[in-house]
Write an enzyme that holds these catalytic residues in place. Sequence first.
Site, short mmCIF file in Angstrom:
data_model
loop_
_atom_site.label_atom_id
_atom_site.label_comp_id
_atom_site.label_asym_id
_atom_site.label_seq_id
_atom_site.Cartn_x
_atom_site.Cartn_y
_atom_site.Cartn_z
N GLU A 155 0.80 -1.24 0.00
CA GLU A 155 0.00 0.00 0.00
C GLU A 155 0.83 1.29 0.00
OE1 GLU A 155 -2.67 -0.67 3.30
OE2 GLU A 155 -3.52 -2.45 2.35
N ASN A 196 2.13 -4.52 -3.44
CA ASN A 196 0.73 -4.94 -3.28
C ASN A 196 -0.10 -3.72 -2.89
OD1 ASN A 196 -1.22 -7.14 -2.88
ND2 ASN A 196 -1.07 -6.72 -0.68
N HIS A 232 -10.51 -5.98 -2.80
CA HIS A 232 -11.59 -5.98 -1.80
C HIS A 232 -12.81 -5.34 -2.48
CE1 HIS A 232 -8.97 -7.35 1.39
NE2 HIS A 232 -8.10 -6.42 1.05
N GLU A 260 -5.95 -10.46 -2.17
CA GLU A 260 -6.76 -10.34 -0.94
C GLU A 260 -8.25 -10.31 -1.28
OE1 GLU A 260 -5.51 -7.16 1.65
OE2 GLU A 260 -3.39 -7.52 1.26
N ASP A 262 -12.02 -10.43 -1.56
CA ASP A 262 -13.28 -10.72 -0.87
C ASP A 262 -14.34 -9.85 -1.53
OD1 ASP A 262 -12.60 -8.29 0.44
OD2 ASP A 262 -12.06 -9.33 2.29
#
Length: 344
Positions: A155, A196, A232, A260, A262
């Site tokens: 990030e 990432n 996400h 990641e 979801d």
Amino acid sequence: MALLKIAVAAAALALALATIRAGAAGEATLGGAAGASGRYFGAALDPDALDERPYRELAATQLTCVTPENAMKWGSVEPLRGEYDWDRADALVAFAKAHGQKVRGHTLVWHSQLPLWLINGAFSPDELRSLMVAHIAAEAGRYRGAIYAWDVVNEPFTDDGNWRNSIWREAMGPDYVAIALKAARAADPDAKLYVNDYNVESAGPKMRALYDFVASLKRDGVPIDGVGLQSHFVAGKTPADFVAVVQKFASLGVDVAVTELDIRIRLPADDKALAAQADDYASVVRACRETPRCVGVTTWGITDDRSWVPSFFSGYGAALPFDENYRPKPAVAAIIDGFTEKAP
Ligand code: G3I
């Protein structure tokens, strides 16, 4: 009560694993389906939960890659200066080894989940640089040879495409990323090294900033092997240009991973929402499958009872492929199909 929940989950899991529908290539697990397309399927795990049989069995049978959700973060492994606690990270690496799974290491350099001694230490820029490099040498060195890929830097950008402020950026400027990547290469020459980030899965300022930056790293000969797209998402709102973005990053000559994933639902999750979520999971998997350099998909957790989503997004949840009773949701069959269906 907890024991009752575990017993119910164990029974549900046994039934669920027996009833997951096989995909086009006859694959009945997420990892198997991903493997049929030459990729891995992973999830972020909590090493403490591996003591619970239903969780452990799901992780052992469905996954071909694991990521520690929190156990390898700096605040977890060195809560007090010089006092390391590798137990939980070691447990996850041992679990992966026992089950022939890859490990995505997460994460060496981040602005968050740093130990207080580091945040409040009033260190000079030179000291921070030395601490960062020493941390990378210690952690990536400890797991040298056991990690498939490291999220070396997590990030680095803000949503408007600027450099995120952090103790690292303040001390070294944007060079901290290249310094970290070189230190990681030195500590574990065989691990794939990633940057990432989130909100980079659709064209926009943050995505362009990351793209331009990775291009500059490549030009400068800095060791960078991959870009992680956290992904996400919200059900029904998965970015329409996701496949184009995955392919654009891959065009830089790096691997791309969905790191990641979801897909959250506004609760309560009804059948319609679960069906929309399944479609979105399938579209993410297809985007990866359509991109030769997309190496695999990792979900951020595996069951809805252990997801970060409800505590961070009020009113949302049910974001993962298996529900809180460890039963497969429609997303599971959709992911399997996404990996195994014949190309149209
Ligand atoms: O371990 C402590 C526990 O001792 C304490 O009692 C409890 C009380 O709040 O907190 C526990 O720590 C929590 C930790 O998760 C472990 O459960 C932290 O408060 C909580 O903030 C932390 O949240 C994690 C978050 O990163 C931190 O920013 C989430 O679990 C984790 O899913 C999340 O993961 C991040 C990725 O690393 C990077 N990308 C975004 C993603 C989601 O935020």
